[in-house]
Design an enzyme around this catalytic site. Structure first.
Site, PDB file in Angstrom:
ATOM      1  N   HIS A  67       0.812  -1.218   0.000  1.00 17.98           N
ATOM      2  CA  HIS A  67       0.000   0.000   0.000  1.00 17.98           C
ATOM      3  C   HIS A  67       0.849   1.273   0.000  1.00 17.98           C
ATOM      4  CE1 HIS A  67      -3.900   1.637  -0.161  1.00 17.98           C
ATOM      5  NE2 HIS A  67      -4.512   0.782   0.628  1.00 17.98           N
TER       6      HIS A  67
ATOM      7  N   ASP B 217      -2.612   1.506  -4.701  1.00 20.04           N
ATOM      8  CA  ASP B 217      -3.872   1.816  -4.031  1.00 20.04           C
ATOM      9  C   ASP B 217      -4.988   0.955  -4.616  1.00 20.04           C
ATOM     10  OD1 ASP B 217      -2.742   3.900  -2.417  1.00 20.04           O
ATOM     11  OD2 ASP B 217      -2.715   5.149  -4.223  1.00 20.04           O
TER      12      ASP B 217
END
Length: 464
Positions: free
Chosen positions: A435, A439
């Site tokens: 992350h 995304d």
């Protein structure tokens, strides 16, 4: 080398550019043993693969300087070998005139025969060979790969067992839930004492779906050493190998450094199943390798990465490095570890080429021939968890890559199509992502593109 009795040093070789050390797993020769050039003298373990170190010359095994279990740096001396010419003729002649079995006591000969190298065990498993039927020409009757290959050339491929002569303790119970590859009738687990028997001739073998690397043979079980057996102790101990230690280190690093996120998408692979069933037999006859679902998945993933190259990247603190070449790592379960051999430049290969690469890596994994170069350079990992029945998984990212994708089991389900219920072949795609780099939006689009690519296969799709 020297012909006047001087010893020649044998150093730990540089097996790969990044290798700095290796652990001595087992010495295959002992001081005083006669050895030939290129004959394996010891087995070593690295963080990635196991390997055999060959002799650099003909001669007599001398002093062993690195005991089993010791980690040795590249270039460090591990043993010494005396040149063959330095052996006195009066001692050499009797050795050549006597059979091997007369050079060592019977007990030692039996011990040596039972010491099978990983290469020998893998080769025997691949061809369904009962090693007790193979005549060994190594020290003390030890069976070498040459012996197994000679046995195969002479027609001794499938193992047959005579029930009256087989002791009860030598039988291997079938493992519940284990699958058998339709490409090979033999899928037994090899131990130093036995191999699992094949079905009797004429017995129908079910055509079990082969969807990847995992079903080339039944999974092997790690050896468990019982400490204090018979004294009331209930604990079992398994030695941590260098490979297992590396896995633990890398998994801990991945989980602790990479903020994992996870997402999943469902794919209709009905057309893919029909396409593969149509082409697999002809492809097997033409190419000599299996056409698995994994080859189609890899092609779908490669094409999706081309559209979303950020998936092919890694985190470098102050920048994100996007790799130009698409090198796909394949997570492969072995006896006591998970290896990730790499298909280099997968974006330059068609479906047939990817199928050949999968088969080649599977063969090298079975035979223990993976090199460090085979394990390095991966930029994106694919794991075929569906090959052992999984329908949902949360994979750990192969550090330092940005993502890992699992292809789950293909299951027939009722699906609503145009307000009508139809039975379709469905599979889940599960993606773990870093992350820091990726995304939900970009990964959702990437998964959708992989889904579109898989569902876009038709009966007219070309493999070449």
């Amino acid at each position: 080398m020297s012909d006047n009795g001087k010893m020649t040093d044998v150093a730990m070789p540089q097996l790969a550019e990044s290798l700095v050390s290796a652990t001595i797993a087992k010495w295959l020769k002992k001081p005083g043993d006669r050895i030939e050039q290129y004959e394996p003298i010891c087995e070593v373990m690295t963080d990635k693969v196991n390997a055999e170190i060959p002799s650099t010359m003909d001669g007599i095994m001398g002093e062993i300087l690195a005991e089993e279990g010791r980690t040795v740096s590249v270039g460090e001396i591990i043993c010494r070998i005396r040149a063959e010419a330095s052996v006195a003729p009066e001692t050499a002649a009797p050795v050549q005139s006597r059979p091997v079995s007369s050079q060592v006591p019977a007990a030692v000969g039996e011990l040596m025969r039972a010491r099978y190298s990983p290469a020998v065990q893998s080769l025997a498993a691949e061809h369904g060979i009962d090693l007790s039927r193979v005549t060994g020409t190594g020290m003390g009757g030890r069976i070498t790969r040459k012996d197994v290959l000679m046995f195969i050339e002479q027609g001794g491929t499938q193992t047959t067992f005579a029930a009256p002569s087989a002791p009860a303790s030598s039988s291997v119970p079938a493992q519940p839930g284990a699958s058998v590859s339709s490409a090979s009738p033999f899928a037994g687990t090899v131990t130093p004492q036995r191999v699992e028997p094949t079905p009797p001739l004429g017995t129908a073998i079910p055509d079990v779906r082969h969807s990847g690397l995992h079903l080339t043979e039944l999974p092997k079980i790690p050896t468990i050493e019982v400490e204090g057996e018979g004294t009331g102790r209930t604990e079992h101990y398994i030695d941590v190998t260098p490979i297992r230690s590396a896995i633990a280190r890398n998994m801990r690093q991945s989980v602790s450094e990479i903020p994992h996120a996870w997402t999943m998408i469902e794919v209709d692979v009905t057309n893919l199943v029909l396409l593969r069933n149509k082409l697999k037999d002809e492809f097997k006859r033409k190419e000599g390798v299996n056409l698995t679902y994994l080859a189609f998945l890899l092609k779908a993933v490669v094409n999706a990465i081309k559209d979303y190259p950020i998936m092919n990247s890694f985190w470098a603190v102050d920048k994100i490095v996007v790799k130009r070449d698409i090198n796909l790592s394949l997570a492969v379960g072995t006896e006591d570890s998970v290896l990730t051999p790499v298909i280099k430049r997968a974006d330059q290969k068609n479906i047939a080429g990817l199928a050949r690469e999968v088969e080649e890596l599977a063969r090298k994994t079975r035979e223990g021939k993976l090199t460090l170069d085979d394990m390095q350079g991966g930029t994106f990992t694919v794991n075929n968890t569906g090959s052992f029945g999984s329908i949902l998984s949360y994979p750990i990212i192969n550090y330092p890559q940005a993502a890992i994708l699992t292809f789950e089991s293909i299951v027939k389900k009722p699906v609503v199509i145009n307000d009508m219920i139809a039975v379709r072949s469905m599979a889940n795609l599960c993606l773990s992502l870093d992350h820091r780099i990726l995304d939900g939006v970009i990964c959702g689009r990437f998964l959708q593109r992989v889904k579109d690519n898989l569902e876009g296969f038709t009966m007219d799709t070309k493999l070449y």
